[in-house]
Enzyme design. Structure first.
Site, PDB file in Angstrom:
ATOM      1  N   GLU A  34      42.475  27.852  38.175  1.00  0.00           N
ATOM      2  CA  GLU A  34      43.660  27.850  39.020  1.00  0.00           C
ATOM      3  C   GLU A  34      43.917  26.478  39.651  1.00  0.00           C
ATOM      4  OE1 GLU A  34      43.646  32.553  40.368  1.00  0.00           O
ATOM      5  OE2 GLU A  34      42.660  31.091  41.670  1.00  0.00           O
ATOM      6  N   GLY A  67      47.294  40.504  38.827  1.00  0.00           N
ATOM      7  CA  GLY A  67      47.677  41.614  37.966  1.00  0.00           C
ATOM      8  C   GLY A  67      49.066  42.093  38.335  1.00  0.00           C
ATOM      9  N   MET A  88      43.011  39.384  44.774  1.00  0.00           N
ATOM     10  CA  MET A  88      41.795  39.598  45.560  1.00  0.00           C
ATOM     11  C   MET A  88      41.600  38.622  46.727  1.00  0.00           C
ATOM     12  SD  MET A  88      39.205  40.464  42.358  1.00  0.00           S
ATOM     13  CE  MET A  88      37.821  40.924  43.395  1.00  0.00           C
ATOM     14  N   GLU A  89      42.613  37.792  47.046  1.00  0.00           N
ATOM     15  CA  GLU A  89      42.443  36.814  48.127  1.00  0.00           C
ATOM     16  C   GLU A  89      43.613  36.712  49.106  1.00  0.00           C
ATOM     17  OE1 GLU A  89      40.131  36.104  44.655  1.00  0.00           O
ATOM     18  OE2 GLU A  89      42.278  35.610  44.767  1.00  0.00           O
ATOM     19  N   ASP A 141      47.896  39.754  33.635  1.00  0.00           N
ATOM     20  CA  ASP A 141      47.772  41.087  33.045  1.00  0.00           C
ATOM     21  C   ASP A 141      48.665  42.036  33.824  1.00  0.00           C
ATOM     22  OD1 ASP A 141      45.945  42.570  35.220  1.00  0.00           O
ATOM     23  OD2 ASP A 141      45.141  40.553  34.927  1.00  0.00           O
TER      24      ASP A 141
END
Length: 268
Positions: free
Chosen positions: A33, A99, A212-213, A236
């Protein structure tokens, strides 16, 4: 020079000086990233603080500090608060993958966050998930259930995205220019690969993407009065094929998220 003119002149000098010294913080969760962002930086200087590597330098004419948070909410919060305390950034921008939850989006498309929320903070019972707001431990006041990204940064991201050259995404049915959409991004300490879960996140939180962050960064910035923006490119669709799709698309997704972040930085 008249007194009023002198005062105006001095005020403008102070404003210009403060602006020239201000820094934009840029975060990403894992190396892919950040690789493009770091490669485009000049005058780089590494600083290690509390076992976190910060890279200071210039990016597209803007003074920046770049850091890898690591995956997950705790890692993200730790890195964000250390960055704010030591570098005092004018704003923080996150660049990364996610996602997809919005069924109109496909791997490679981008989401500019408008609101950021936790999808795993609250109470679970037989009726399902009940979402709670977090609380500021100092003021004892509840935080928003959904944290608002900075409106000026959102506007800049939307504006620069219109003429931005993004890498095309090779999907099974052809080559596509990624779509860019604003929307709600939700966060939890799980890699979501469940269509049932994505349906819940869409229904309950009107989410466009899950990761997730982001909410940990958003809460930290909110409590520390620092403007922020979360930009995600989909690797995804957070369904049963999520792991396989991520392996296929995360490089182009990370590249395009970083490309958009650089364009935003250039507008500062």
């Amino acid at each position: 020079m008249k007194k009023n003119s002198l005062l105006t002149f001095l005020f403008l000098l102070i404003v210009l000086s403060v602006k020239s010294q201000s820094v934009t913080g840029i975060l990403g969760a894992f190396p892919p990233e950040l690789v493009l962002l770091e490669s485009e930086m000049t005058q780089k200087k590494d600083t290690i603080i509390s076992q976190i590597r910060f890279i200071k330098g210039e990016l597209r004419g803007r003074r920046v500090v770049l850091a890898e948070t690591g995956v997950g909410k705790v890692n993200a919060a730790i890195t964000t608060v250390v960055m704010i305390q030591h570098f005092k950034p004018r704003e923080i921008v996150f660049s990364g993958i996610a996602g997809g939850v919005d069924p109109t989006l496909a791997p490679g498309d981008l989401v500019i966050g408008t609101q950021i929320a936790y999808h795993d903070f609250g109470q679970i019972d037989d009726a399902g998930m009940h979402y709670w707001a977090t609380k500021n431990p100092f003021t004892k006041k509840e935080n928003p259930l959904k944290f608002l990204c900075d409106s000026a940064l959102i506007s800049k991201a939307l504006s620069v995205s219109k003429n931005l050259k993004l890498a095309k995404v090779e999907r099974g049915n052809g080559s596509f220019v990624p779509a860019v959409k604003k929307g709600i991004i939700v966060t939890g300490d799980q890699f979501v690969s469940s269509e049932k879960t994505t349906q819940r996140l869409l229904k309950d939180l009107h989410a466009a993407a899950t990761e997730m962050e982001g909410a940990a960064i958003a809460q930290t910035c909110y409590q520390q009065n620092t403007p922020f923006l979360i930009i995600r490119s989909l690797s995804d669709k957070a369904d049963g094929k999520a792991k396989a799709d991520m392996d296929q698309f995360y490089h182009v997704a990370a590249h395009n998220a970083a490309t958009l972040v650089m364009a935003v930085v250039a507008e500062q």
